[in-house]
Write a protein that holds these residues in place. Sequence first.
Motif, PDB file in Angstrom:
ATOM      1  N   LEU A 124       0.822  -1.209   0.000  1.00 59.48           N
ATOM      2  CA  LEU A 124       0.000   0.000   0.000  1.00 59.48           C
ATOM      3  C   LEU A 124       0.858   1.261   0.000  1.00 59.48           C
ATOM      4  O   LEU A 124       0.671   2.149  -0.839  1.00 59.48           O
ATOM      5  N   GLU A 125       1.820   1.342   0.913  1.00 62.94           N
ATOM      6  CA  GLU A 125       2.645   2.544   1.006  1.00 62.94           C
ATOM      7  C   GLU A 125       3.518   2.722  -0.227  1.00 62.94           C
ATOM      8  O   GLU A 125       3.727   3.848  -0.702  1.00 62.94           O
ATOM      9  N   ALA A 126       4.011   1.603  -0.763  1.00 62.10           N
ATOM     10  CA  ALA A 126       4.855   1.692  -1.962  1.00 62.10           C
ATOM     11  C   ALA A 126       4.059   2.219  -3.148  1.00 62.10           C
ATOM     12  O   ALA A 126       4.544   3.050  -3.927  1.00 62.10           O
ATOM     13  N   LEU A 127       2.828   1.735  -3.293  1.00 61.60           N
ATOM     14  CA  LEU A 127       2.008   2.177  -4.418  1.00 61.60           C
ATOM     15  C   LEU A 127       1.561   3.623  -4.242  1.00 61.60           C
ATOM     16  O   LEU A 127       1.510   4.389  -5.214  1.00 61.60           O
ATOM     17  N   LYS A 128       1.254   4.022  -3.019  1.00 64.50           N
ATOM     18  CA  LYS A 128       0.887   5.419  -2.756  1.00 64.50           C
ATOM     19  C   LYS A 128       1.977   6.366  -3.235  1.00 64.50           C
ATOM     20  O   LYS A 128       1.709   7.393  -3.877  1.00 64.50           O
ATOM     21  N   ALA A 129       3.221   6.006  -2.932  1.00 69.17           N
ATOM     22  CA  ALA A 129       4.347   6.875  -3.285  1.00 69.17           C
ATOM     23  C   ALA A 129       4.615   6.905  -4.780  1.00 69.17           C
ATOM     24  O   ALA A 129       5.226   7.847  -5.287  1.00 69.17           O
ATOM     25  N   ALA A 130       4.146   5.879  -5.496  1.00 74.78           N
ATOM     26  CA  ALA A 130       4.467   5.754  -6.917  1.00 74.78           C
ATOM     27  C   ALA A 130       3.436   6.400  -7.833  1.00 74.78           C
ATOM     28  O   ALA A 130       3.697   6.571  -9.027  1.00 74.78           O
ATOM     29  N   MET A 131       2.268   6.782  -7.296  1.00 70.06           N
ATOM     30  CA  MET A 131       1.197   7.296  -8.146  1.00 70.06           C
ATOM     31  C   MET A 131       1.262   8.820  -8.272  1.00 70.06           C
ATOM     32  O   MET A 131       1.679   9.517  -7.343  1.00 70.06           O
ATOM     33  N   PRO A 132       0.828   9.355  -9.402  1.00 66.15           N
ATOM     34  CA  PRO A 132       0.874  10.810  -9.618  1.00 66.15           C
ATOM     35  C   PRO A 132      -0.257  11.529  -8.904  1.00 66.15           C
ATOM     36  O   PRO A 132      -1.210  10.911  -8.414  1.00 66.15           O
ATOM     37  N   GLU A 133      -0.160  12.840  -8.874  1.00 66.44           N
ATOM     38  CA  GLU A 133      -1.198  13.677  -8.282  1.00 66.44           C
ATOM     39  C   GLU A 133      -2.539  13.426  -8.973  1.00 66.44           C
ATOM     40  O   GLU A 133      -2.613  13.321 -10.198  1.00 66.44           O
ATOM     41  N   GLY A 134      -3.583  13.313  -8.174  1.00 62.02           N
ATOM     42  CA  GLY A 134      -4.924  13.100  -8.738  1.00 62.02           C
ATOM     43  C   GLY A 134      -5.394  11.669  -8.676  1.00 62.02           C
ATOM     44  O   GLY A 134      -6.593  11.406  -8.817  1.00 62.02           O
ATOM     45  N   LEU A 135      -4.466  10.729  -8.475  1.00 58.66           N
ATOM     46  CA  LEU A 135      -4.817   9.318  -8.288  1.00 58.66           C
ATOM     47  C   LEU A 135      -4.298   8.910  -6.908  1.00 58.66           C
ATOM     48  O   LEU A 135      -3.125   8.578  -6.748  1.00 58.66           O
TER      49      LEU A 135
END
Length: 213
Positions: free
Chosen positions: A79-90
């Motif tokens: 979860l934390e890894a994916l949060k950090a990898a996504m752009p603004e707005g997603l």
Amino acid sequence: MLKLRIKFAKSGRAVYLSHLDIMRTFARGFVRAGLPLKHSEGFNPHPCLSIAHPLPVGFAGENELLDCELARTGAEGALEALKAAMPEGLEILSAEEEFTPAKDIRMARYRLKLEYDAGSPLTAERIGELLGRDEIPVVKRSKKGDKTVDLKEHIKSVSIEPRANGAEITLDLTVKEAPISPRLFIQSLGEELRPDYVSYVREGFYTEDGERL
């Protein structure tokens, strides 16, 4: 293999991304996060990702559902890894290993903000008049052609909060094979009540028993 449901919000400039753009963005996000996705077999393999009833371009979503399969076991740190990898707005909201299948979705809730340049003619009484009709015929357009549907059969509930220059409407619509678009509700208002501007937000999905997915 690990099956996950990712819940995410779509807002800001991301509302103008198409479904394919969002799928590509997620696929890249998983790579950046170091989360190996399972891929389909065959001549043209693709990542095992699916979004429940993708939103049209221009719609925001507060609780969208993406199901995926990771080529590994254990979701620790995903979860934390994916949060950090996504752009603004997603925005990634949660990751769940146990979840209700998307095929059990029966209703979607939308929030519509209507604005009028010359003051609002829309009232709760006029919405009541619309819903009091025996039928609400609207034209549903698709790649297969135009089809007239009775919108009344698909409306579960409507609530309205009048504003000085418009209204905010919460609209519950049925979901069967595919969601009914809230744009059809705006179409049903007719020329007299049709707003000059509308914003659409999907708040979430529900099962037949009223459980929020």
